[in-house]
Design a protein around this motif. Structure first.
Motif, PDB file in Angstrom:
ATOM      1  N   ILE A  42       1.054  -1.147  -0.061  1.00  0.00           N
ATOM      2  CA  ILE A  42      -0.010   0.195   0.138  1.00  0.00           C
ATOM      3  C   ILE A  42       0.646   1.106  -0.237  1.00  0.00           C
ATOM      4  O   ILE A  42       1.893   1.397   0.760  1.00  0.00           O
ATOM      5  N   LYS A  43       0.571   2.408  -0.629  1.00  0.00           N
ATOM      6  CA  LYS A  43       1.210   3.395  -0.875  1.00  0.00           C
ATOM      7  C   LYS A  43       0.385   4.754  -0.886  1.00  0.00           C
ATOM      8  O   LYS A  43      -0.740   4.685  -1.430  1.00  0.00           O
ATOM      9  N   ARG A 285      -6.477  -2.652  10.392  1.00  0.00           N
ATOM     10  CA  ARG A 285      -5.062  -2.900  11.175  1.00  0.00           C
ATOM     11  C   ARG A 285      -4.055  -3.156   9.830  1.00  0.00           C
ATOM     12  O   ARG A 285      -3.047  -2.545   9.800  1.00  0.00           O
ATOM     13  N   ARG A 286      -4.403  -3.917   9.069  1.00  0.00           N
ATOM     14  CA  ARG A 286      -3.297  -4.478   7.699  1.00  0.00           C
ATOM     15  C   ARG A 286      -3.122  -2.968   7.146  1.00  0.00           C
ATOM     16  O   ARG A 286      -1.725  -3.155   6.514  1.00  0.00           O
ATOM     17  N   ILE A 287      -4.022  -2.462   6.600  1.00  0.00           N
ATOM     18  CA  ILE A 287      -4.078  -1.099   5.911  1.00  0.00           C
ATOM     19  C   ILE A 287      -2.919  -0.129   6.758  1.00  0.00           C
ATOM     20  O   ILE A 287      -2.045  -0.104   6.165  1.00  0.00           O
ATOM     21  N   LEU A 288      -3.285  -0.157   7.883  1.00  0.00           N
ATOM     22  CA  LEU A 288      -2.438   0.906   8.540  1.00  0.00           C
ATOM     23  C   LEU A 288      -0.797   0.243   8.826  1.00  0.00           C
ATOM     24  O   LEU A 288       0.000   1.029   8.745  1.00  0.00           O
ATOM     25  N   ARG A 289      -0.848  -1.133   9.073  1.00  0.00           N
ATOM     26  CA  ARG A 289       0.473  -1.549   9.125  1.00  0.00           C
ATOM     27  C   ARG A 289       1.198  -1.434   7.980  1.00  0.00           C
ATOM     28  O   ARG A 289       2.451  -1.085   7.905  1.00  0.00           O
ATOM     29  N   GLY A 292       2.932   1.643   7.340  1.00  0.00           N
ATOM     30  CA  GLY A 292       4.268   1.944   8.240  1.00  0.00           C
ATOM     31  C   GLY A 292       3.896   2.509   9.753  1.00  0.00           C
ATOM     32  O   GLY A 292       4.583   2.685  10.469  1.00  0.00           O
ATOM     33  N   GLU A 293       2.529   2.311  10.155  1.00  0.00           N
ATOM     34  CA  GLU A 293       2.108   2.735  11.258  1.00  0.00           C
ATOM     35  C   GLU A 293       2.553   1.494  12.453  1.00  0.00           C
ATOM     36  O   GLU A 293       2.432   0.322  12.033  1.00  0.00           O
ATOM     37  N   CYS A 294       3.195   1.919  13.704  1.00  0.00           N
ATOM     38  CA  CYS A 294       3.457   0.957  14.661  1.00  0.00           C
ATOM     39  C   CYS A 294       2.213   0.472  15.406  1.00  0.00           C
ATOM     40  O   CYS A 294       1.085   1.130  15.171  1.00  0.00           O
TER      41      CYS A 294
END
Length: 428
Positions: A42-43, A285-289, A292-294
């Motif tokens: 994702i970008k 959660r997967r999109i945010l991971r 690059g989100e912790c």
């Protein structure tokens, strides 16, 4: 508006067909299809669509200047509708009439399904070399192939007083009338033979199917000034249309917009494809991971998200005004509805409602309020169910209808623009 809405209403004759139509449209608008089982990349500036088991769809758009922590905005609707669904081993015959065995899906107004030209649509599982990967094909009949005939009033004198419908006896559709003598007389697999011919396969290769009947009548404007729309499947293709239009046209630069179109709302949402699944929580959660989100930031961002649950509402019925609440009386043509219930059958959150009201007032988008009468149980939708697994600010909205759950439903033509604009502004 009407051409695109009517187009979706005509295409979305099953949850499978709804997802296919939505996915095709999104891909044409520049969304990239990704598979949940694959690795994602994702970008910022990316637009993506995920097909979940054929009847549920997620799509999301990441802003070109994505900023960590900006509100995650989500809108959800459902792809299914009340109807008659075919059972396994569906074929049976009564005298000269081949018929199919059906069961009731959801809560349709059953008497509206009589004497209608019905098609069949859904998905068929075909035999394959690998048992773990049967060949799956979508199907839709090109013409009416069955009908549920009413009993003549001469044989049912009390019909206009209200007669109870027995689901197993009265709702069995008729496929054809065949001669009492001849090669078709004893055929016990009339429908499955037809289906195999339609698919171009041997009938022994049909292992299973998920098929529903659908009304083949066209949507149409009604009224001297074309102020109303009468059509099958307004619940809930109006909401799906609003979600698709909003995410395709949103120009948000610094956040993430998400739409979810769930199956099985009409039967309670408790399935892998329904809003009671944990998939939406895991999807976010997967999109945010992938962005690059912790873990700590993921929890914080999700907690600050907001969800619109988009499903139809009830309009004031001119012949049954006493059925409506005494101070909240939405009408067709007056704008979309914000739906509330202290029982939480509709997600009621004053903060979320206030956010939406202010957005709409700023953009001059008409809206109304709907609350059930205090002595009427009323219905519910996916908002409260989804928010049990995704505890975020949630508000239920939708177009006010008459004839909800009839084979043909009725809406105010102007309300479609109001709902579409509301979701668009939410994603802005």
């Amino acid at each position: 508006m009407e051409n695109r809405l009517f187009d979706l209403l005509n295409k979305a004759v099953s949850p499978f067909a709804c997802v296919k139509a939505a996915k095709d449209e999104l891909i044409e608008c520049g969304f990239e299809e990704i598979n949940y089982a694959d690795k994602w990349k994702i970008k910022a500036g990316g637009k993506y669509v995920v097909d979940h088991h054929g009847t549920t769809l997620f799509a999301f758009a990441v802003g070109t200047k994505y900023r960590s922590g900006d509100m995650l905005r989500i809108a959800a609707a459902h792809t299914d509708y009340p109807c008659l669904r075919l059972k396994p081993n569906a074929d049976f015959k009564t005298a000269a009439y081949p018929q199919v065995n059906v069961e009731v899906y959801g809560g349709p107004i059953l008497n509206t399904w009589f004497d209608r030209p019905l098609g069949v649509a859904g998905r068929v599982a075909l035999r394959s070399d690998d048992p773990f990967h049967p060949r799956m094909v979508l199907y839709r009949s090109k013409k009416p192939v069955m009908i549920v005939p009413n009993l003549a009033i001469h044989m049912n004198r009390d019909v206009n007083k209200g007669v109870e419908i027995n689901n197993q006896i009265d709702l069995m559709p008729v496929l054809d009338c065949i001669p009492q003598t001849g090669e078709n007389t004893d055929r016990s697999d009339y429908f499955i033979t037809f289906l195999a011919k339609e698919l171009g396969v041997d009938k022994k290769d049909i292992v299973d199917f998920e098929l529903n009947t659908f009304c083949m009548e066209e949507p149409s404007y009604v009224g001297i000034d074309d102020t109303m729309i009468s059509a099958p499947r307004l619940d809930n293709q109006t909401s799906c249309y609003a979600l698709l239009s909003a995410i395709e046209n949103a120009d948000r630069k610094d956040g993430i917009n998400v739409i979810a179109m769930f199956d099985h709302e009409e039967i309670g949402s408790s399935s892998k494809q329904g809003a009671a699944s944990i998939l939406m929580h895991d999807m976010l959660r997967r999109i945010l991971r992938d962005m690059g989100e912790c873990e700590a930031d993921i929890d914080r961002i999700i907690y600050e998200a907001m969800l619109l649950s988009v499903d139809v509402a009830h309009a004031l019925h001119p012949n049954k005004t006493g059925k409506m609440d005494i101070t909240n009386k939405p009408v067709m043509g007056g704008g979309f509805c914000i739906k509330e219930a202290c029982s939480q059958s509709y997600a009621t959150d004053s903060e979320a409602v206030a956010i939406l009201c202010q957005l709409c007032e700023k953009e001059n988008i008409p809206y109304q309020r709907f609350v059930n009468r205090s002595d009427v149980r009323g219905g519910g939708t996916l908002g409260s169910i989804a928010s049990t697994l995704l505890p975020v600010k949630t508000v239920d909205i939708g177009i006010p209808l008459l004839s909800m759950h009839s084979v043909r439903e009725l809406m105010g033509a102007k309300d479609m623009d109001a709902l579409k604009d509301c979701v668009r502004v939410f994603f802005k």
